[in-house]
Write a protein that holds these residues in place. Structure first.
Motif, PDB file in Angstrom:
ATOM      1  N   LEU A   1       1.779  -0.085  -1.152  1.00 21.26           N
ATOM      2  CA  LEU A   1       1.762  -0.321  -2.780  1.00 21.26           C
ATOM      3  C   LEU A   1       3.183   0.381  -3.290  1.00 21.26           C
ATOM      4  CD1 LEU A   1      -1.474   1.571  -3.799  1.00 21.26           C
ATOM      5  CD2 LEU A   1      -0.818  -0.460  -4.384  1.00 21.26           C
ATOM      6  N   LEU A   2       3.786   1.465  -2.633  1.00 20.40           N
ATOM      7  CA  LEU A   2       5.164   1.679  -3.036  1.00 20.40           C
ATOM      8  C   LEU A   2       6.314   0.673  -2.914  1.00 20.40           C
ATOM      9  CD1 LEU A   2       5.332   5.537  -1.573  1.00 20.40           C
ATOM     10  CD2 LEU A   2       5.340   4.692  -4.197  1.00 20.40           C
ATOM     11  N   GLU A   3       5.895  -0.050  -1.765  1.00 15.68           N
ATOM     12  CA  GLU A   3       6.929  -1.296  -1.505  1.00 15.68           C
ATOM     13  C   GLU A   3       6.593  -2.332  -2.469  1.00 15.68           C
ATOM     14  OE1 GLU A   3       7.320  -4.476   2.071  1.00 15.68           O
ATOM     15  OE2 GLU A   3       5.958  -2.942   2.436  1.00 15.68           O
ATOM     16  N   PHE A   4       5.537  -2.794  -2.686  1.00 13.50           N
ATOM     17  CA  PHE A   4       5.267  -3.687  -3.843  1.00 13.50           C
ATOM     18  C   PHE A   4       5.831  -3.339  -5.186  1.00 13.50           C
ATOM     19  CE2 PHE A   4       1.900  -5.721  -1.082  1.00 13.50           C
ATOM     20  CZ  PHE A   4       2.270  -7.048  -1.270  1.00 13.50           C
ATOM     21  N   SER A   5       5.435  -2.149  -5.412  1.00 16.06           N
ATOM     22  CA  SER A   5       6.243  -1.444  -6.844  1.00 16.06           C
ATOM     23  C   SER A   5       7.682  -1.534  -6.910  1.00 16.06           C
ATOM     24  CB  SER A   5       5.453  -0.036  -7.054  1.00 16.06           C
ATOM     25  OG  SER A   5       6.285   0.853  -6.338  1.00 16.06           O
TER      26      SER A   5
END
Length: 283
Positions: free
Chosen positions: A194-198
């Motif tokens: 999720l952090l990577e996508f964000s």
């Protein structure tokens, strides 16, 4: 051209929009049929997506219906003449039609917005998370059926990876992040994803924390896919009897307002990343 046995949601939508234009013009189906030199059965098949329709016929109908929206007419022409056989076709006959229709909808969408309260949105899931989720939802699934669903969900992420990646915005409730779908390692990997996508320029992830006051939810998870013109937007919701595609203009407006309301009370992108990071360090 023989009638289609199972039109896609996109083909059905084209017929629906042509019917809306006809009804707005105050014409009966028999009158529209005579404009094309077809019978009422053939006209019904066109408006239900069972029969295809050419560019010439779309434009002829739009002209007789006195449709003033050239952008809409051009969009309908593109739908009528589109011959795309996307990656999802390899799953035809192996997965329910709704899976293929969703992938096709995403392929043509200009933007995508998600709201989820129980699970991480499908487009943001890791393979391990998706596998655990599908296995839990229906434990009777044979392993092959689970893997087909996981493979399809992973392939859908192509809309993030292609050169013309679409803008994507997700609002996720803290409950969805805290429910441990899989073991701690899978949950930690999911939060990291999720952090990577964000961090991507075209992706925005927002979190609604438990401590938020005066928040009543949004009924259920929601997918809002933007069309090439606003009238071709689509909302996808999971109903008690399966996936439902919503295209009525009044309903689209209601869901737009609902998304704005949910987004406005959520944490901003930066604070949301901090929130997810802190959750991951707790594991």
């Amino acid at each position: 051209m023989p009638p289609r046995r199972q039109p896609t949601a996109r083909q059905v939508r084209l017929g629906v929009e042509l019917r809306k234009l006809r009804e707005a013009a105050g014409l009966k189906a028999t009158e529209a049929a005579s404009l094309l030199g077809v019978n009422s059965v053939q006209m019904s098949q066109i408006e239900s997506g069972i029969a295809g329709v050419s560019e010439d016929r779309v434009r002829r109908l739009a002209a007789h219906y006195a449709c003033p929206e050239e952008e809409l007419v051009s969009a309908l022409v593109r739908m009528a003449t589109d011959r795309t056989r996307g990656w999802w076709e390899e799953f035809r006959g192996h997965l329910p039609t709704a899976y293929l229709d969703l992938a096709e909808l995403e392929h043509h969408a200009c933007y995508r917005r998600d709201v989820d309260f129980l699970h991480v949105p499908g487009l943001l899931q890791t393979e391990a998370y998706a596998r655990a989720l599908f296995s839990y939802v229906n434990p009777e699934f044979p392993a092959g059926d689970v893997e087909q669903r996981v493979a399809h969900r992973m392939q859908r992420k192509v809309i993030f990876e292609r050169p013309n990646a679409i803008p994507y915005e997700a609002v996720v409730h803290e409950a969805a992040l805290r429910i441990r779908v899989g073991d701690s390692g899978a949950v930690r990997a999911q939060l990291a994803r999720l952090l990577e996508f964000s961090e991507a320029d075209h992706v925005t992830v927002r979190v609604i924390p438990f401590y938020l006051e005066n928040f009543g939810g949004a009924g259920s998870a929601m997918v809002y896919a933007g069309g090439s013109v606003p009238k071709l937007d689509t909302v996808v919701r999971d109903g008690p009897h399966g996936t439902v595609f919503v295209d009525a203009e009044a309903q689209l407006g209601r869901f737009q307002r609902l998304f704005r309301r949910v987004r406005d009370v959520s944490l901003g992108p930066g604070r949301s990343r901090d929130f997810i990071h802190n959750m991951a360090t707790e594991l």
